[in-house]
Design a protein around this motif. Structure first.
Motif, PDB file in Angstrom:
ATOM      1  N   UNK A   1      41.824  50.903  20.911  1.00  0.00           N
ATOM      2  CA  UNK A   1      41.506  49.559  20.416  1.00  0.00           C
ATOM      3  C   UNK A   1      40.181  49.130  21.037  1.00  0.00           C
ATOM      4  N   UNK A   2      39.292  48.666  20.208  1.00  0.00           N
ATOM      5  CA  UNK A   2      37.993  48.176  20.688  1.00  0.00           C
ATOM      6  C   UNK A   2      38.072  46.696  21.050  1.00  0.00           C
ATOM      7  N   UNK A   3      37.089  46.256  21.811  1.00  0.00           N
ATOM      8  CA  UNK A   3      36.812  44.834  22.050  1.00  0.00           C
ATOM      9  C   UNK A   3      37.747  44.128  23.031  1.00  0.00           C
ATOM     10  N   UNK A   4      38.467  44.864  23.883  1.00  0.00           N
ATOM     11  CA  UNK A   4      39.266  44.209  24.907  1.00  0.00           C
ATOM     12  C   UNK A   4      38.308  43.410  25.791  1.00  0.00           C
TER      13      UNK A   4
ATOM     14  N   UNK B   1      42.842  35.954  22.365  1.00  0.00           N
ATOM     15  CA  UNK B   1      43.721  36.332  21.265  1.00  0.00           C
ATOM     16  C   UNK B   1      43.706  37.845  21.047  1.00  0.00           C
ATOM     17  N   UNK B   2      42.528  38.421  21.082  1.00  0.00           N
ATOM     18  CA  UNK B   2      42.392  39.866  20.915  1.00  0.00           C
ATOM     19  C   UNK B   2      43.003  40.602  22.111  1.00  0.00           C
ATOM     20  N   UNK B   3      42.767  40.095  23.316  1.00  0.00           N
ATOM     21  CA  UNK B   3      43.396  40.692  24.500  1.00  0.00           C
ATOM     22  C   UNK B   3      44.908  40.755  24.323  1.00  0.00           C
ATOM     23  N   UNK B   4      45.522  39.619  23.929  1.00  0.00           N
ATOM     24  CA  UNK B   4      46.978  39.554  23.777  1.00  0.00           C
ATOM     25  C   UNK B   4      47.466  40.577  22.748  1.00  0.00           C
ATOM     26  N   UNK B   5      46.747  40.712  21.632  1.00  0.00           N
ATOM     27  CA  UNK B   5      47.158  41.660  20.587  1.00  0.00           C
ATOM     28  C   UNK B   5      47.076  43.100  21.096  1.00  0.00           C
ATOM     29  N   UNK B   6      45.993  43.434  21.788  1.00  0.00           N
ATOM     30  CA  UNK B   6      45.831  44.797  22.313  1.00  0.00           C
ATOM     31  C   UNK B   6      46.899  45.098  23.359  1.00  0.00           C
ATOM     32  N   UNK B   7      47.130  44.155  24.265  1.00  0.00           N
ATOM     33  CA  UNK B   7      48.118  44.366  25.323  1.00  0.00           C
ATOM     34  C   UNK B   7      49.541  44.456  24.761  1.00  0.00           C
TER      35      UNK B   7
ATOM     36  N   UNK C   1      47.108  53.852  23.076  1.00  0.00           N
ATOM     37  CA  UNK C   1      47.083  54.487  24.398  1.00  0.00           C
ATOM     38  C   UNK C   1      45.762  54.288  25.129  1.00  0.00           C
ATOM     39  N   UNK C   2      44.845  53.574  24.488  1.00  0.00           N
ATOM     40  CA  UNK C   2      43.497  53.469  25.032  1.00  0.00           C
ATOM     41  C   UNK C   2      42.824  52.201  24.505  1.00  0.00           C
ATOM     42  N   UNK C   3      41.882  51.694  25.277  1.00  0.00           N
ATOM     43  CA  UNK C   3      41.089  50.547  24.820  1.00  0.00           C
ATOM     44  C   UNK C   3      39.713  50.607  25.455  1.00  0.00           C
ATOM     45  N   UNK C   4      38.733  50.042  24.760  1.00  0.00           N
ATOM     46  CA  UNK C   4      37.404  49.905  25.347  1.00  0.00           C
ATOM     47  C   UNK C   4      37.182  48.434  25.660  1.00  0.00           C
ATOM     48  N   UNK C   5      36.615  48.192  26.831  1.00  0.00           N
ATOM     49  CA  UNK C   5      36.473  46.848  27.377  1.00  0.00           C
ATOM     50  C   UNK C   5      35.030  46.360  27.243  1.00  0.00           C
ATOM     51  N   UNK C   6      34.883  45.138  26.714  1.00  0.00           N
ATOM     52  CA  UNK C   6      33.571  44.491  26.631  1.00  0.00           C
ATOM     53  C   UNK C   6      33.383  43.691  27.924  1.00  0.00           C
TER      54      UNK C   6
ATOM     55  N   UNK D   1      33.805  36.985  26.947  1.00  0.00           N
ATOM     56  CA  UNK D   1      34.340  35.818  27.636  1.00  0.00           C
ATOM     57  C   UNK D   1      35.723  36.005  28.242  1.00  0.00           C
ATOM     58  N   UNK D   2      36.486  36.984  27.772  1.00  0.00           N
ATOM     59  CA  UNK D   2      37.838  37.193  28.288  1.00  0.00           C
ATOM     60  C   UNK D   2      37.945  38.493  29.104  1.00  0.00           C
ATOM     61  N   UNK D   3      36.816  38.948  29.644  1.00  0.00           N
ATOM     62  CA  UNK D   3      36.800  40.182  30.433  1.00  0.00           C
ATOM     63  C   UNK D   3      37.686  40.085  31.673  1.00  0.00           C
TER      64      UNK D   3
END
Length: 185
Positions: free
Chosen positions: A7-10, A15-21, A30-35, A39-41
């Motif tokens: 998942x991109x854009x963690x 809202x996106x963080x919650x969906x990915x988590x 099983x994986x995510x890339x973090x921006x 603002x929510x880093x």
């Protein structure tokens, strides 16, 4: 064969963080890339510790959000990316802008490491890392930080690209693999 769903854009927003988590909790990804400059880093990094079985890469970003380095030349890329994502490809990449991008990417990787993130792979927002003019900047941060996995130029074709574009991508991907040996991500 191991299937990795990333998942991109963690870190882009809560809202996106919650969906990915939520998807990680359900073991759907099983994986995510973090921006890092998102603002929510900070909240993303706090949550990552709950997922030791997942891998986390860095989503290098110069086309959205405020850059960490505050370099004024990056404004053109950010403005283009915020208007229309593919507009980033039309921004002329002078030597000084390429240097600014390299410095920003370096700052983002350093910030991720300072936050305790173990970076497994590199990708970028709006696929900016695949721009040929930024190839040496990408290879520079890869070598400096010892990151051997990078997302290739295009791994799924939604539409049929032109023959010339396919040839360019084959050449870019080959260079990616063999200059500072890199595995595909």
């Amino acid at each position: 064969m191991k299937l990795i769903i990333n998942a991109d854009d963690l870190g882009a927003n809560e809202r996106l963080n919650a969906a990915i988590l939520e998807l990680m909790t359900a073991r759907r990804i099983t994986s995510a890339t973090v921006i890092v400059n998102g603002p929510a880093f900070d909240s993303a990094v706090r949550s990552i510790t709950h997922f030791p079985e997942c891998s986390f890469g860095i989503h290098l970003n110069v086309s959205a959000f405020e850059p960490l380095t505050k370099h004024p030349q990056l404004r053109a890329l950010r403005e283009a990316g915020e208007q229309v994502p593919n507009q980033v490809r039309s921004v002329p990449l002078s030597a000084s802008l390429v240097k600014a991008v390299h410095e920003e990417w370096r700052a983002q990787i350093l910030a991720a490491r300072r936050a305790g993130l173990s970076i497994t792979h590199i990708d970028s927002h709006h696929h900016v890392h695949t721009l040929p003019a930024l190839f040496l900047a990408l290879k520079g941060v890869q070598r400096e930080f010892g990151i051997r996995k990078v997302r290739i130029s295009q791994n799924v074709n939604v539409s049929k690209p032109s023959h010339l574009l396919r040839i360019k991508k084959v050449i870019w991907n080959a260079a990616l693999r063999f200059i500072y040996v890199t595995r595909n991500s």
